[in-house]
Structure formats: C-alpha cells, structure tokens
Write a protein that holds these residues in place. Sequence first.
Motif, short mmCIF file in Angstrom:
data_model
loop_
_atom_site.label_atom_id
_atom_site.label_comp_id
_atom_site.label_asym_id
_atom_site.label_seq_id
_atom_site.Cartn_x
_atom_site.Cartn_y
_atom_site.Cartn_z
N LEU A 122 -93.06 37.80 13.46
CA LEU A 122 -93.89 36.74 12.91
C LEU A 122 -93.00 35.88 12.04
CD1 LEU A 122 -96.66 35.41 11.97
CD2 LEU A 122 -96.64 37.13 10.13
N LEU A 123 -93.02 34.57 12.23
CA LEU A 123 -92.25 33.66 11.39
C LEU A 123 -93.17 32.98 10.38
CD1 LEU A 123 -89.90 31.97 14.02
CD2 LEU A 123 -89.42 33.94 12.56
N MET A 124 -92.70 32.94 9.12
CA MET A 124 -93.44 32.26 8.06
C MET A 124 -92.49 31.30 7.35
SD MET A 124 -96.48 33.41 8.52
CE MET A 124 -97.34 32.82 7.07
N THR A 125 -92.76 30.98 6.11
CA THR A 125 -91.96 29.99 5.40
C THR A 125 -91.21 30.56 4.21
OG1 THR A 125 -93.57 28.30 6.04
CG2 THR A 125 -92.00 27.70 4.33
N THR A 126 -91.86 31.42 3.42
CA THR A 126 -91.25 31.95 2.20
C THR A 126 -91.20 33.47 2.22
OG1 THR A 126 -93.34 32.16 0.98
CG2 THR A 126 -92.26 30.01 0.94
N GLY A 127 -90.37 34.01 1.33
CA GLY A 127 -90.27 35.46 1.22
C GLY A 127 -91.58 36.09 0.80
N ALA A 128 -92.28 35.47 -0.13
CA ALA A 128 -93.56 36.01 -0.58
C ALA A 128 -94.55 36.07 0.57
CB ALA A 128 -94.13 35.16 -1.72
N GLU A 129 -94.56 35.06 1.43
CA GLU A 129 -95.44 35.08 2.60
C GLU A 129 -95.07 36.22 3.54
OE1 GLU A 129 -96.93 30.86 4.06
OE2 GLU A 129 -94.77 30.87 3.73
N ALA A 130 -93.78 36.45 3.71
CA ALA A 130 -93.35 37.55 4.57
C ALA A 130 -93.86 38.87 4.04
CB ALA A 130 -91.82 37.57 4.68
N GLY A 157 -80.01 29.59 6.44
CA GLY A 157 -78.87 28.86 5.89
C GLY A 157 -79.20 27.71 4.97
N GLY A 158 -80.29 27.81 4.21
CA GLY A 158 -80.65 26.77 3.26
C GLY A 158 -81.96 26.07 3.60
N PHE A 159 -82.56 26.40 4.73
CA PHE A 159 -83.84 25.82 5.11
C PHE A 159 -84.95 26.87 4.97
CE2 PHE A 159 -80.68 23.12 6.90
CZ PHE A 159 -81.21 21.84 6.82
N PRO A 160 -86.16 26.48 4.60
CA PRO A 160 -87.22 27.45 4.32
C PRO A 160 -87.77 28.11 5.58
CG PRO A 160 -88.05 25.21 4.06
CD PRO A 160 -86.57 25.10 4.28
N LEU A 161 -87.53 29.42 5.66
CA LEU A 161 -88.02 30.20 6.79
C LEU A 161 -88.01 31.67 6.40
CD1 LEU A 161 -88.86 29.90 9.83
CD2 LEU A 161 -86.53 30.60 10.39
N SER A 162 -89.03 32.40 6.80
CA SER A 162 -89.07 33.84 6.58
C SER A 162 -89.59 34.51 7.84
CB SER A 162 -89.96 34.19 5.38
OG SER A 162 -91.31 33.81 5.61
N ALA A 163 -89.45 35.83 7.87
CA ALA A 163 -89.87 36.56 9.07
C ALA A 163 -90.34 37.95 8.71
CB ALA A 163 -88.72 36.65 10.07
N VAL A 164 -91.28 38.44 9.49
CA VAL A 164 -91.70 39.83 9.48
C VAL A 164 -91.42 40.37 10.87
CG1 VAL A 164 -93.61 41.44 9.10
CG2 VAL A 164 -93.58 39.24 7.89
N VAL A 165 -90.58 41.40 10.93
CA VAL A 165 -90.24 42.02 12.22
C VAL A 165 -90.62 43.48 12.13
CG1 VAL A 165 -88.46 42.41 13.94
CG2 VAL A 165 -88.30 40.41 12.44
#
Length: 432
Positions: A107-115, A273-281
């Motif tokens: 699942l891809l999200m935007t921030t670490g907190a969302e992950a 690499g500097g752009f907002p992205l988070s993931a749950v794997v």
Amino acid sequence: MSQTNQQWQQRRETAVTAGVGNSLQVYVAKALNAEIWDVEGKHYIDFASGIAVVNTGHNHPKVIQAVAAQLECFTHPCFQVTPYGSYIELAERLNERVPISDPTQTLLMTTGAEAVENAIKIARIATGRSGIIAFRGGFHGRTLLGMALTGKVQPYKKGYGPFPGGIFHAPYPCGYLGISESQSLAALQGIFAADVSPDDVAAIIIEPVQGEGGFYAAPASFLQQLRAICSEHGIVLIADEIQSGFCRTGKTFAIEHSGVEPDIVTMAKSLAGGFPLSAVVGRKSLMARAQAGGLGGTYAGSPVSIAAALAVVQLIDDEQLNQRAEQQGEWLMVALRQMAEEFDAIGEVRGVGAMVAIELVEAGDASKPDKAITQALVQEAGRQGLILLSCGVRGNVIRFLIPLTASKEIVMEGLKRLSSSLRVVQNTRPAK
C-alpha cells in the motif's frame, strides 16, 4: 535583493505557527548531495539529510531526471480513480525487497504517520483484535494515533490528549540506560498479565533501531524472542523502518541484521529521495483482508514521488548504498571514538552501519544526561557550517544521518567542524 536569514525568520514568526520547530534559523537556497547553501551564500555540510530523507543525497541527478520525465506525463489522476502502472511497478519492487519470505502486497501512502496508521488498521482488520503494544522511546508520528503509539511525552504528546485507547508501552531494551532484554520481556509479559490478554493484541510495533528515541538498537536476540511471542499468540509484528530503512544501517532494512521476518514493514523518509511517499508492505494473507475503499487517500501514491522512488530503489544496487553505509559508519565510528578520548562529554559512541550517534553526558557519567550541551552543540555546529540533529529520550543524543552518497572528504570535513564545535561548547560549559 534576496532576504537575509534574519529577515526570513522575522517573517516566519509572524506567518507560521510556533508549533513547527526549527533546529537552526538558517534558510536554504540550494542543496547538492551533502552540501547546503543558505540565502546569504554560507556553506554547510549536512549531517541530517532532512531527517534521514535524502540517503541518496540532495538532488541526486537520477532522481531529478525521473521526476522531470514524470512531470511531462501527468501529476495526479489519483490511483483510486484512474490507476497508473508505476504504482504497481514500485509495489513489485518493494515486495521483492522486504525481508518476508511469504507473498507480500504493498500500500502506498504519503507520510510516515499514514504508513503507521494503516499498518495498525490492517493488523486490526486481519486479526479481529484491537490491542496494540509499542515501546517507550519509540516515535511513530504526530497524528493522534501516531502520538498514542509514540513513547515520549515531550514535546509530542503533552496537551494533545486524550489519545486513542487500547495501546500499551513496554520498555525498549537498552543496556546504556540500564534496561536489559530480560527486563523488557518481563515487562511485556506483565502487560499480558495486567493490562491486555495476548489474544486481544492485534500487533506489536517496534523500531529495530529507535530513531527519535536515541539510535538505540534492539539486540537480535530480543527481536527473535519478540518474533516467537508474536507467532505463539497470532500477533502481527510490525517493523517500523521509516528512519532506519533504505540502507541507513548497511542493510536495506535494519531488521535484516537480526534474521527476523516481520509481518508488516512501514517505510517512508528515504523511500523517494526527498519527495513525499510512504509504504506499508506486508504478508498478502494480512494485506488482502482490507476491504476495497478501506485504505488509500487522495494523494496516496503520488506518481511524481513514485517516479523518484523507482530511481531510489535502482540506486540501491547501482551505487551500492548498503556498502556505502557500512563504509561511512566505519569512518564515523573511528573518528567519534577518537573524539570521545578527548571530550569527556561523549558518554557513548554507538551505531549500526551509518546510523550512528553520540550520547552527551556530564564527565562521562551515563546517569547524568547533558541536554544543555547537546542543544549548545547543535547551535555552535550551525555557526561553524555543520547541520546536526539532536534526539533521545533524555534529549542528549546527537544523531548522524549523512547522505550515503557523501564523499569521504566531505564527511571528514564535517567531523572536523564537529570536533571544533565540541571544543567550543565543552570549554564554555558552566562549572557545576
């Protein structure tokens, strides 16, 4: 004429809430790899990486090239409306990378907190349970659930409650702070006995190396015992790799050092690499339990950030980032241990790969954390052109998060500035 740092600071104090803190009153104009220039043209060496976000360095050419190419195509159709192949491609790459032998999904999200929040949601819906166990000193975000999971009151939790219930904290094992593995495991059993039955616990979430908590690494044997407890009771083991992931420790994920397989991994920060992205794997058997519409978000899985992340994942191999982390860690440990012989303020030097820290105390006494000298060091280093970050449950740790792509020359120059700054603050420290 461009604005000075002081002028920007005056405007900031009027326009921006004080709730967003700043380590330094320095306003960036340009950055490249491990170097930054402010609006006044002053040069800095970056030992912070935007809090572990640019492990591949500021403005890595291949990351910028990938983003530029994506901008020519589209920026935001929203994956939940009209999906795009790059989301699937990145999911496939992450599924291959996580240290989980079973089939996985992403699942891809935007921030670490969302992950983190979505990892908890998945654990709860997959197990039908609600209880969550986290660890003291852990940091999992500034949302309400993130703060509830975080094991540090100041400055994150004070005044913001009440927080979501069903969350319990165990002590994180840390020999330097006098907390043994056996004590931590006994406290965990105490939670099972006094607070929540293990068959009501959905997940245990842990940072294999605590980030904000002070760069303490959980012993491999502790993580192995935690895995056994989770397997025995059907509890989901979540590895929060948001700060420790993407080669920072010399492995793509820090938990790999222990040989333990988590059930779910959360990641963010250096993923793109500097752009907002988070993931749950996580294991497909867990991830597939979420119903359609139960996960996601309008900006989740931004195609621009995904383009950057695909470049970052490729750079892990192309630029041997894990090997670079090990090498950088060796440079740091040697130099910092030499400094510890000169400066009695350094109570301990520790690290895993390039995730390295020094703990600052009074006259080498582990029981006397020196928060004041830590804060003074960050400011003095800034004056000398070095960007540092403090952290720790006692506020007395300096953490080193240098871009893994930094040259040895830059790293050594930064360490020279660190030594000079330490000399200033230790020599000017008021006598007790």
